[in-house]
Design an enzyme around this catalytic site. Structure first.
Site, PDB file in Angstrom:
ATOM      1  N   GLY A  28      12.842  10.220   6.122  1.00  0.00           N
ATOM      2  CA  GLY A  28      11.430  10.093   6.471  1.00  0.00           C
ATOM      3  C   GLY A  28      10.842   8.891   5.764  1.00  0.00           C
ATOM      4  N   HIS A  49       7.885  -2.595  -6.280  1.00  0.00           N
ATOM      5  CA  HIS A  49       7.923  -4.068  -6.283  1.00  0.00           C
ATOM      6  C   HIS A  49       8.184  -4.637  -4.887  1.00  0.00           C
ATOM      7  CE1 HIS A  49      12.424  -5.228  -6.489  1.00  0.00           C
ATOM      8  NE2 HIS A  49      12.314  -4.023  -5.988  1.00  0.00           N
ATOM      9  N   PHE A  60       7.902   7.383   3.035  1.00  0.00           N
ATOM     10  CA  PHE A  60       6.958   7.744   1.972  1.00  0.00           C
ATOM     11  C   PHE A  60       5.526   7.353   2.316  1.00  0.00           C
ATOM     12  CE2 PHE A  60       9.531   4.183  -0.282  1.00  0.00           C
ATOM     13  CZ  PHE A  60       8.844   3.153   0.356  1.00  0.00           C
TER      14      PHE A  60
HETATM   15  C1  LIG Z   1      14.817  -1.769  -3.654  1.00  0.00           C
HETATM   16  S1  LIG Z   1      15.406  -0.289  -2.960  1.00  0.00           S
HETATM   17  C2  LIG Z   1      15.569   0.810  -4.374  1.00  0.00           C
HETATM   18  C3  LIG Z   1      16.479   1.960  -4.105  1.00  0.00           C
HETATM   19  C4  LIG Z   1      16.718   2.913  -5.277  1.00  0.00           C
HETATM   20  N1  LIG Z   1      15.503   3.591  -5.666  1.00  0.00           N
HETATM   21  C5  LIG Z   1      17.325   2.163  -6.451  1.00  0.00           C
HETATM   22  O1  LIG Z   1      16.685   2.042  -7.492  1.00  0.00           O
HETATM   23  O2  LIG Z   1      18.483   1.723  -6.306  1.00  0.00           O
HETATM   24  C6  LIG Z   1      13.953   0.342  -2.166  1.00  0.00           C
HETATM   25  C7  LIG Z   1      14.238   1.521  -1.273  1.00  0.00           C
HETATM   26  O3  LIG Z   1      13.043   1.934  -0.608  1.00  0.00           O
HETATM   27  C8  LIG Z   1      13.446   2.474   0.635  1.00  0.00           C
HETATM   28  N2  LIG Z   1      12.312   2.505   1.572  1.00  0.00           N
HETATM   29  C9  LIG Z   1      11.691   1.448   2.154  1.00  0.00           C
HETATM   30  N3  LIG Z   1      10.709   1.867   2.955  1.00  0.00           N
HETATM   31  C10 LIG Z   1      10.705   3.222   2.889  1.00  0.00           C
HETATM   32  C11 LIG Z   1       9.906   4.221   3.487  1.00  0.00           C
HETATM   33  N4  LIG Z   1       8.901   3.903   4.319  1.00  0.00           N
HETATM   34  N5  LIG Z   1      10.153   5.525   3.177  1.00  0.00           N
HETATM   35  C12 LIG Z   1      11.168   5.852   2.327  1.00  0.00           C
HETATM   36  N6  LIG Z   1      11.975   4.935   1.720  1.00  0.00           N
HETATM   37  C13 LIG Z   1      11.738   3.632   2.002  1.00  0.00           C
HETATM   38  C14 LIG Z   1      14.527   1.534   1.099  1.00  0.00           C
HETATM   39  O4  LIG Z   1      15.349   2.099   2.093  1.00  0.00           O
HETATM   40  C15 LIG Z   1      15.242   1.207  -0.193  1.00  0.00           C
HETATM   41  O5  LIG Z   1      16.385   2.004  -0.381  1.00  0.00           O
END
Ligand SMILES: C[S@@+](CC[C@H](N)C(=O)[O-])C[C@H]1O[C@@H](n2cnc3c(N)ncnc32)[C@H](O)[C@@H]1O
Length: 335
Positions: free
Chosen positions: A223, A243, A225
């Site tokens: 889903g 970030h 966030f």
């Molecule tokens: C930079 S990554 C960090 C992943 C993990 N938390 C880590 O520290 O390795 C950011 C994550 O946010 C997720 N993301 C982006 N948009 C999202 C959304 N609308 N809902 C849920 N997750 C999302 C991406 O799929 C990605 O895996």
């Protein structure tokens, strides 16, 4: 002619893209994996990865000058400790990162002047949609991205986070390929975990948690966030998520978490901070990536505290550096 050192330094910077694309070629062809067992002749490598032997010989020979390979005479080439990191199955592998950089990132940064003129991400102009929408429509790229992020590994500072000792459920919001959740569940055998992610990352997380034998203690929720965050957790984690987003979006995510979490729950935010004076070269590089790819930014401690305040959180503590020098853990509670 100018200063020789300055000239060499600038030439190194302006030709960096060529080296990045050559690292990409090594990663994409899987050359480092073929060298996992030691030195091998180029003819064998070329046959196995489907490369032209003369071109591959030149690539490996030239990259040896940049520290990726060692020439072993008639035995061909072997990996250095730097080249090892282009293997798939090593701790801290950068193979998927090299592939992301060589494809989507390189294509986006061709249009970086668009970002300079408009303030908008080059990625959207080149790929026709925002970064994570694009990943949603390209499962293979989404998997590459999840694995690239996962290979970085969870920040070590989390292992020492005391409230996890007594928590029942941890909710990892935007938890990537589940690497952090797996580390936390392994360190806390009574803990249950929930991971909220986009579908591509959920697929990668299912594989990772299954391999770790932890799937029975984890719930994987596909889903966004921006729409909904699972309720009922004791500790919520946002690791390297905020970030990626401009302030208004980061506050919207924090609002959703705030709405979902019980009043007794805690939020931990893991990010690499930009120090007032600028921070490290790595932090600057991530900031440049955020500029071109997705409207995000590296922030100072004061900027993160202000975002949390805006979304209704009180910051309890900011943990001192651990692991990477600029990594920090912010602990906050609902106000
Ligand atoms: C930079 S990554 C960090 C992943 C993990 N938390 C880590 O520290 O390795 C950011 C994550 O946010 C997720 N993301 C982006 N948009 C999202 C959304 N609308 N809902 C849920 N997750 C999302 C991406 O799929 C990605 O895996």
């Amino acid at each position: 002619m100018g200063d020789t050192f300055a000239r060499k330094r600038l030439l190194g910077l302006v030709s960096g893209g060529v080296l990045a694309q050559c690292c990409y070629a090594v990663a994409e062809l899987g050359v480092a994996d073929l060298l996992a067992g030691g030195a091998r002749p180029v003819s064998e490598l070329a046959a196995e990865c489907g490369a032209d032997p003369v071109a591959l010989d030149r690539l490996l020979g030239d990259l040896a000058h940049f520290g990726l390979f060692r020439h072993c005479g008639a035995d061909g080439y072997e990996l250095t400790s730097v080249g090892e990191l282009l293997r798939t199955d090593v701790l801290g592998s950068l193979r998927q990162t090299a592939i992301m950089h060589g494809e989507e990132v390189a294509r986006a940064f061709v249009a970086i002047t668009h970002t300079m003129r408009t303030g908008l991400p080059a990625f959207d102009a080149v790929h026709g949609r925002p970064f994570y929408d694009y990943l949603n429509e390209h499962p293979v790229v989404a998997n590459t991205m999840a694995e690239a992020m996962g290979a970085v590994g969870p920040p070590p500072v989390l292992a020492r986070y005391r409230p996890l000792d007594s928590a029942g459920t941890v909710v990892d919001v935007g938890g990537g390929d589940g690497g952090l959740l797996a580390a936390v569940l392994t360190a806390h055998p009574a803990l249950r975990g929930v991971l909220l992610e986009l579908p591509g990352a959920v697929r990668a997380a299912r594989v990772r948690l299954t391999d770790a034998g932890l799937l029975d203690r984890a719930e994987l929720v596909a889903g966004s966030f921006f729409d909904d965050v699972p309720g009922g957790g004791d500790v919520y984690v946002l690791a390297r998520v905020l970030h990626n987003w401009a302030d208004e979006h980061a506050v919207a995510i924090l609002h959703r978490v705030r709405q979902a979490m019980p009043d007794r729950a805690r939020l931990i935010v893991l990010e690499r901070f930009r120090s007032e004076g600028g921070g490290s070269v790595t932090t600057a590089m991530v900031d440049l990536l955020m500029l071109g790819l997705m409207d995000g930014r590296q922030r100072t401690e004061a900027e993160y505290v202000a975002l949390l305040d805006q979304a209704g959180f009180k910051v309890l503590a900011v943990a001192p550096p651990a692991g990477e020098p600029d990594d920090r853990l912010i602990e906050a509670i609902p106000r």
